[in-house]
Write a protein that holds these residues in place. Sequence first.
Motif, mmCIF file in Angstrom:
data_model
loop_
_atom_site.group_PDB
_atom_site.id
_atom_site.type_symbol
_atom_site.label_atom_id
_atom_site.label_comp_id
_atom_site.label_asym_id
_atom_site.label_seq_id
_atom_site.Cartn_x
_atom_site.Cartn_y
_atom_site.Cartn_z
ATOM 1 N N ILE A 1 -7.642 0.352 3.425
ATOM 2 C CA ILE A 1 -7.451 -0.766 2.487
ATOM 3 C C ILE A 1 -6.366 -1.713 3.000
ATOM 4 C CG2 ILE A 1 -6.915 -1.369 0.089
ATOM 5 C CD1 ILE A 1 -7.748 1.571 -0.626
ATOM 6 N N LEU A 2 -5.261 -1.135 3.438
ATOM 7 C CA LEU A 2 -4.132 -1.949 3.901
ATOM 8 C C LEU A 2 -4.535 -2.816 5.094
ATOM 9 C CD1 LEU A 2 -1.096 -2.691 3.853
ATOM 10 C CD2 LEU A 2 -0.677 -0.671 5.260
ATOM 11 N N LYS B 1 1.902 2.364 13.756
ATOM 12 C CA LYS B 1 1.108 2.043 12.564
ATOM 13 C C LYS B 1 1.333 0.594 12.135
ATOM 14 C CE LYS B 1 0.244 5.748 10.349
ATOM 15 N NZ LYS B 1 0.415 6.955 9.547
ATOM 16 N N LYS C 1 -1.873 -1.872 12.057
ATOM 17 C CA LYS C 1 -2.340 -2.442 10.781
ATOM 18 C C LYS C 1 -1.888 -3.886 10.605
ATOM 19 C CE LYS C 1 -2.585 2.092 8.647
ATOM 20 N NZ LYS C 1 -3.245 2.738 7.533
ATOM 21 N N ALA D 1 -0.223 4.025 -1.816
ATOM 22 C CA ALA D 1 -1.114 5.158 -2.095
ATOM 23 C C ALA D 1 -1.340 6.013 -0.849
ATOM 24 C CB ALA D 1 -2.452 4.640 -2.613
ATOM 25 N N GLY E 1 0.862 -1.194 0.000
ATOM 26 C CA GLY E 1 0.000 0.000 0.000
ATOM 27 C C GLY E 1 0.895 1.240 0.000
ATOM 28 N N PHE F 1 3.127 1.918 3.994
ATOM 29 C CA PHE F 1 3.938 3.130 3.990
ATOM 30 C C PHE F 1 3.387 4.077 5.048
ATOM 31 C CE2 PHE F 1 7.041 3.735 0.479
ATOM 32 C CZ PHE F 1 7.017 2.440 -0.004
ATOM 33 N N PRO G 1 -12.629 3.423 4.133
ATOM 34 C CA PRO G 1 -12.062 2.173 4.680
ATOM 35 C C PRO G 1 -10.544 2.194 4.578
ATOM 36 C CG PRO G 1 -13.072 1.773 2.524
ATOM 37 C CD PRO G 1 -13.383 3.203 2.892
HETATM 38 O O1 C5P Z 1 -2.895 5.499 8.431
HETATM 39 P P1 C5P Z 1 -2.105 6.010 7.300
HETATM 40 O O2 C5P Z 1 -2.924 6.627 6.210
HETATM 41 O O3 C5P Z 1 -0.964 6.889 7.658
HETATM 42 O O4 C5P Z 1 -1.438 4.673 6.720
HETATM 43 C C1 C5P Z 1 -0.651 4.674 5.611
HETATM 44 C C2 C5P Z 1 -0.616 3.309 4.996
HETATM 45 O O5 C5P Z 1 -1.912 2.729 4.938
HETATM 46 C C3 C5P Z 1 -0.167 3.354 3.564
HETATM 47 O O6 C5P Z 1 0.428 2.101 3.271
HETATM 48 C C4 C5P Z 1 -1.485 3.532 2.818
HETATM 49 O O7 C5P Z 1 -1.389 3.112 1.459
HETATM 50 C C5 C5P Z 1 -2.415 2.672 3.618
HETATM 51 N N1 C5P Z 1 -3.797 3.158 3.660
HETATM 52 C C6 C5P Z 1 -4.802 2.440 3.051
HETATM 53 N N2 C5P Z 1 -6.107 2.871 3.121
HETATM 54 C C7 C5P Z 1 -6.423 4.000 3.784
HETATM 55 C C8 C5P Z 1 -5.414 4.734 4.409
HETATM 56 C C9 C5P Z 1 -4.122 4.299 4.325
HETATM 57 O O8 C5P Z 1 -4.517 1.402 2.441
HETATM 58 N N3 C5P Z 1 -7.666 4.381 3.825
#
Ligand code: C5P
Length: 395
Positions: A308-309, A338, A342, A275, A273, A324, A306
Amino acid sequence: MSIFTGKRIVLGISGGIAAYKAADLARQLGKAGADVHCVLTEGGAHFVTPITFQALTGNPAWTDAWDSRQSRNMAHIELTRGADLLLVAPATADVMAKLAHGMADDLLTTLALARECPLAVCPAMNRQMWENPATQRNLAQLRADGIAVFGPASGEQACGEVGMGRMLEPLEIVAEVAAFFTPKRLAGRKVLLTAGPTFEPLDPVRGITNISSGKMGFALARACADAGAEVTLVAGPVSQPTPRGVNRIDVQTALQMRNAVLANVMHADVFIGVAAVADYRPADAAEHKLKKTGSGGMTIELVQNPDILAEVAALPNPPFCIGFAAESQNLDEYAAAKRAKKRVPLLVGNLVQDGMGGDDNRVVLFDDAGRHELPQAPKDEVAQAIVAHFARMLA
Ligand code: C5P
């Protein structure tokens, strides 16, 4: 360090109009870090002079097997000794035929026959010459002999015809050579990535987004593909070119990104992830453009997107997940938290001021073994280092 650092490339230029692009190719390979030595066939030297290549590479350019500048008169052997690659660009139909049959009637073809290093060709010719069964037979023979073939592309040709046979552009060839040099650490693996920002619409023309350029995610997709993985990249709205060999799915919103990820994740061995997904989206996107009303302010209701990660990491049989974290302060503390929250084995942290939007990045990798700091470098190099790190974890 770039993948080209310390690499010696002998660039063979045969007699096609695409020879003019070989001058830029020599320059780009040198710029990438390679030590480039050029050899022109008689035909090649009719299109561009050896002096041009000499000036661009800082090394003597060669045309003659009997050149007395080479000690012991062994130019046909010594130029490729210690070389990492003999790259023929452009490779005409004639040169391909000679290489396929082991002919050696000039310096370039003799070097090819006497070489110890790998050989790659970039075909360049008229579409009918390309389609001719004789050329196709030679092509099949070159492939069977383990010779790499980069291109050709299809498009408008120097003769005015349109079709297959155009030489790849110099930067495309540089990308092919980079992939060729990259160890295939991810061979047989399937990697799914997200990259770029998301765009959360407020109305048909406005929305909430962020300054993510997608460069880091695209560099990682490229590094994974170069390392031999089958790569699917779910990209938010960015203006990055699709890396070679990567299956790209374009999306706008976090919900679309999630759906695309969930539709593809069952095949993935690795999910990354990258993005910068918007944490919130407007509760309602207006069907028509919002109008300014009165002189007061405006309140927009946001709802959470949501994660995604976290969702992928919580699947019953999750792929190896990499997250990331872009922070503006307290990187270690926030990144470690984090990673735990996660539940991902590897988290790549960076300070936004070190990377977001730019061409370079400085990241710290957090895993069970602790923290591992990578030096500031162009994003392609950082991506290669990240791939090397998680390929070791996978192994
Ligand atoms: O919580 P935060 O946004 O800082 O986390 C960053 C990580 O979580 C990145 O790997 C990002 O691609 C992923 N992410 C995600 N879905 C979200 C928010 C963050 O997959 N809604």
